[in-house]
Design a protein around this motif. Structure first.
Motif, PDB file in Angstrom:
ATOM      1  N   HIS A  44     -16.888  -8.670  22.984  1.00  0.00           N
ATOM      2  CA  HIS A  44     -15.622  -8.065  22.568  1.00  0.00           C
ATOM      3  C   HIS A  44     -14.993  -7.455  23.805  1.00  0.00           C
ATOM      4  O   HIS A  44     -15.683  -7.062  24.753  1.00  0.00           O
ATOM      5  N   GLU A  45     -13.673  -7.370  23.784  1.00  0.00           N
ATOM      6  CA  GLU A  45     -12.964  -6.795  24.920  1.00  0.00           C
ATOM      7  C   GLU A  45     -11.818  -5.929  24.440  1.00  0.00           C
ATOM      8  O   GLU A  45     -11.393  -6.019  23.294  1.00  0.00           O
ATOM      9  N   GLY A  46     -11.361  -5.082  25.370  1.00  0.00           N
ATOM     10  CA  GLY A  46     -10.271  -4.200  25.003  1.00  0.00           C
ATOM     11  C   GLY A  46      -9.805  -3.368  26.171  1.00  0.00           C
ATOM     12  O   GLY A  46     -10.078  -3.689  27.337  1.00  0.00           O
ATOM     13  N   THR A  47      -9.124  -2.288  25.831  1.00  0.00           N
ATOM     14  CA  THR A  47      -8.572  -1.384  26.836  1.00  0.00           C
ATOM     15  C   THR A  47      -8.958   0.046  26.504  1.00  0.00           C
ATOM     16  O   THR A  47      -9.353   0.357  25.373  1.00  0.00           O
ATOM     17  N   ILE A  48      -8.800   0.884  27.499  1.00  0.00           N
ATOM     18  CA  ILE A  48      -8.971   2.324  27.331  1.00  0.00           C
ATOM     19  C   ILE A  48      -8.039   2.974  28.346  1.00  0.00           C
ATOM     20  O   ILE A  48      -7.818   2.430  29.427  1.00  0.00           O
ATOM     21  N   ASN A  49      -7.456   4.103  27.987  1.00  0.00           N
ATOM     22  CA  ASN A  49      -6.434   4.711  28.835  1.00  0.00           C
ATOM     23  C   ASN A  49      -6.990   5.729  29.816  1.00  0.00           C
ATOM     24  O   ASN A  49      -7.854   6.538  29.468  1.00  0.00           O
ATOM     25  N   LEU A  50      -6.437   5.681  31.003  1.00  0.00           N
ATOM     26  CA  LEU A  50      -6.692   6.721  31.992  1.00  0.00           C
ATOM     27  C   LEU A  50      -5.839   7.924  31.600  1.00  0.00           C
ATOM     28  O   LEU A  50      -4.641   7.782  31.339  1.00  0.00           O
ATOM     29  N   LYS A  51      -6.437   9.090  31.533  1.00  0.00           N
ATOM     30  CA  LYS A  51      -5.696  10.308  31.204  1.00  0.00           C
ATOM     31  C   LYS A  51      -5.053  10.890  32.464  1.00  0.00           C
ATOM     32  O   LYS A  51      -3.879  11.259  32.458  1.00  0.00           O
ATOM     33  N   GLU A  52      -5.841  10.961  33.540  1.00  0.00           N
ATOM     34  CA  GLU A  52      -5.341  11.458  34.822  1.00  0.00           C
ATOM     35  C   GLU A  52      -6.320  11.090  35.916  1.00  0.00           C
ATOM     36  O   GLU A  52      -7.470  10.749  35.645  1.00  0.00           O
ATOM     37  N   GLY A  53      -5.838  11.148  37.143  1.00  0.00           N
ATOM     38  CA  GLY A  53      -6.723  10.840  38.253  1.00  0.00           C
ATOM     39  C   GLY A  53      -6.025  11.008  39.579  1.00  0.00           C
ATOM     40  O   GLY A  53      -4.793  11.141  39.644  1.00  0.00           O
ATOM     41  N   ALA A  54      -6.815  11.007  40.641  1.00  0.00           N
ATOM     42  CA  ALA A  54      -6.281  11.143  41.997  1.00  0.00           C
ATOM     43  C   ALA A  54      -7.221  10.473  42.973  1.00  0.00           C
ATOM     44  O   ALA A  54      -8.436  10.459  42.778  1.00  0.00           O
ATOM     45  N   LEU A  55      -6.636   9.914  44.010  1.00  0.00           N
ATOM     46  CA  LEU A  55      -7.392   9.383  45.141  1.00  0.00           C
ATOM     47  C   LEU A  55      -7.097  10.263  46.341  1.00  0.00           C
ATOM     48  O   LEU A  55      -5.965  10.730  46.509  1.00  0.00           O
ATOM     49  N   ILE A  56      -8.093  10.481  47.174  1.00  0.00           N
ATOM     50  CA  ILE A  56      -7.938  11.344  48.344  1.00  0.00           C
ATOM     51  C   ILE A  56      -8.086  10.490  49.597  1.00  0.00           C
ATOM     52  O   ILE A  56      -9.046   9.723  49.730  1.00  0.00           O
ATOM     53  N   PHE A  57      -7.124  10.630  50.505  1.00  0.00           N
ATOM     54  CA  PHE A  57      -7.103   9.855  51.743  1.00  0.00           C
ATOM     55  C   PHE A  57      -7.082  10.784  52.941  1.00  0.00           C
ATOM     56  O   PHE A  57      -6.519  11.875  52.879  1.00  0.00           O
ATOM     57  N   LYS A  58      -7.688  10.346  54.018  1.00  0.00           N
ATOM     58  CA  LYS A  58      -7.516  10.946  55.348  1.00  0.00           C
ATOM     59  C   LYS A  58      -6.867   9.850  56.164  1.00  0.00           C
ATOM     60  O   LYS A  58      -7.504   8.823  56.429  1.00  0.00           O
ATOM     61  N   ASN A  75      -9.619   0.740  22.519  1.00  0.00           N
ATOM     62  CA  ASN A  75      -8.847  -0.210  21.742  1.00  0.00           C
ATOM     63  C   ASN A  75      -9.427  -1.607  21.933  1.00  0.00           C
ATOM     64  O   ASN A  75      -9.562  -2.073  23.059  1.00  0.00           O
ATOM     65  N   THR A  76      -9.760  -2.263  20.844  1.00  0.00           N
ATOM     66  CA  THR A  76     -10.257  -3.635  20.891  1.00  0.00           C
ATOM     67  C   THR A  76      -9.058  -4.572  20.894  1.00  0.00           C
ATOM     68  O   THR A  76      -8.166  -4.433  20.058  1.00  0.00           O
ATOM     69  N   THR A  77      -9.039  -5.522  21.823  1.00  0.00           N
ATOM     70  CA  THR A  77      -7.885  -6.436  21.927  1.00  0.00           C
ATOM     71  C   THR A  77      -8.197  -7.862  21.478  1.00  0.00           C
ATOM     72  O   THR A  77      -7.273  -8.675  21.376  1.00  0.00           O
ATOM     73  N   ASP A  78      -9.463  -8.185  21.204  1.00  0.00           N
ATOM     74  CA  ASP A  78      -9.785  -9.552  20.792  1.00  0.00           C
ATOM     75  C   ASP A  78      -9.894  -9.701  19.274  1.00  0.00           C
ATOM     76  O   ASP A  78     -10.209 -10.777  18.784  1.00  0.00           O
ATOM     77  N   LEU A  79      -9.625  -8.640  18.542  1.00  0.00           N
ATOM     78  CA  LEU A  79      -9.639  -8.669  17.078  1.00  0.00           C
ATOM     79  C   LEU A  79      -8.336  -8.087  16.556  1.00  0.00           C
ATOM     80  O   LEU A  79      -7.626  -7.377  17.274  1.00  0.00           O
ATOM     81  N   ASP A  80      -8.053  -8.345  15.280  1.00  0.00           N
ATOM     82  CA  ASP A  80      -6.931  -7.663  14.640  1.00  0.00           C
ATOM     83  C   ASP A  80      -7.314  -7.340  13.202  1.00  0.00           C
ATOM     84  O   ASP A  80      -8.395  -7.672  12.749  1.00  0.00           O
ATOM     85  N   GLY A  81      -6.429  -6.650  12.527  1.00  0.00           N
ATOM     86  CA  GLY A  81      -6.657  -6.306  11.131  1.00  0.00           C
ATOM     87  C   GLY A  81      -7.870  -5.413  10.921  1.00  0.00           C
ATOM     88  O   GLY A  81      -8.169  -4.532  11.716  1.00  0.00           O
ATOM     89  N   LYS A  82      -8.572  -5.695   9.805  1.00  0.00           N
ATOM     90  CA  LYS A  82      -9.712  -4.870   9.402  1.00  0.00           C
ATOM     91  C   LYS A  82     -10.854  -4.927  10.421  1.00  0.00           C
ATOM     92  O   LYS A  82     -11.502  -3.923  10.691  1.00  0.00           O
TER      93      LYS A  82
END
Length: 187
Positions: A44-58, A75-82
């Motif tokens: 099964h596959e899907g998505t999940i949301n990033l809430k916040e983040g940061a990258l640090i550079f020199k 969130n599952t993206t390979d299924l729908d409905g029930k």
């Protein structure tokens, strides 16, 4: 002598500015996290949301970062409905990620090795369901984006539902312990 002193001060200021860390906030709305969970009989596959983040550079070198993921957005993206509703609900339940009590997961970069050409080896602490474990992966930085592929062993976070390493006689009902994440960060 005054001119030499001015040059020395200018050089010191340049070195100081070029080694100062710069934090770049990740645009959570434009960033993506895709997941794949596999079992004996498929995936099964899907998505999940990033809430916040940061990258640090020199300068242009990646030196750190931290991220918070909204586990309630799984969130599952390979299924729908029930079928989709059932799997989404099960993944949010205590059998898996327990999002009612653990609505976020966190990743904090602890160590980075520059491999050249914008590729970095990363050692980080990943916290899921209140459990923290070390993970390693590569991240590639290009322009204002970064990509990474991670494999996470769910059993290290007390997610043992239908794991062949914890339950016998599962047969084709077994779910593999590792799940995969494909991350694209925009900053």
């Amino acid at each position: 002598m005054k001119n030499l002193k001015s040059i020395a001060l200018a050089l010191l200021a340049f070195v100081t500015l070029s080694t100062t860390a710069q934090t770049k906030k990740v645009d959570a709305a434009k960033s993506t996290i895709n997941w794949v969970g596999k079992k004996v009989t498929g995936a099964h596959e899907g998505t999940i949301n990033l809430k916040e983040g940061a990258l640090i550079f020199k300068g242009k070198k990646l030196v750190g970062g931290n991220f918070t993921v909204d586990m309630t957005s799984i969130n599952t993206t390979d299924l729908d409905g029930k079928g989709k509703a059932n799997l989404d609900g099960h993944l949010k339940s205590d059998d898996f990620f327990g999002t009612e009590n653990h609505p976020t997961a966190n990743l904090v970069i602890k160590k980075i090795a520059d491999k050249g050409n914008g590729v970095y080896g990363v050692n980080a602490d990943l916290t899921i369901k209140g459990k923290t474990n070390a993970v390693g992966f590569e991240i590639t930085v290009a322009g204002n984006s970064a990509t990474a592929d991670l494999k996470v062993d769910r059993t290290k976070y007390d997610i043992t539902y239908k794991s062949g390493n914890f339950f016998s006689d599962l047969g084709d009902k077994a779910i593999y312990d590792e799940f995969e994440l494909k991350v694209k960060l925009v900053f």
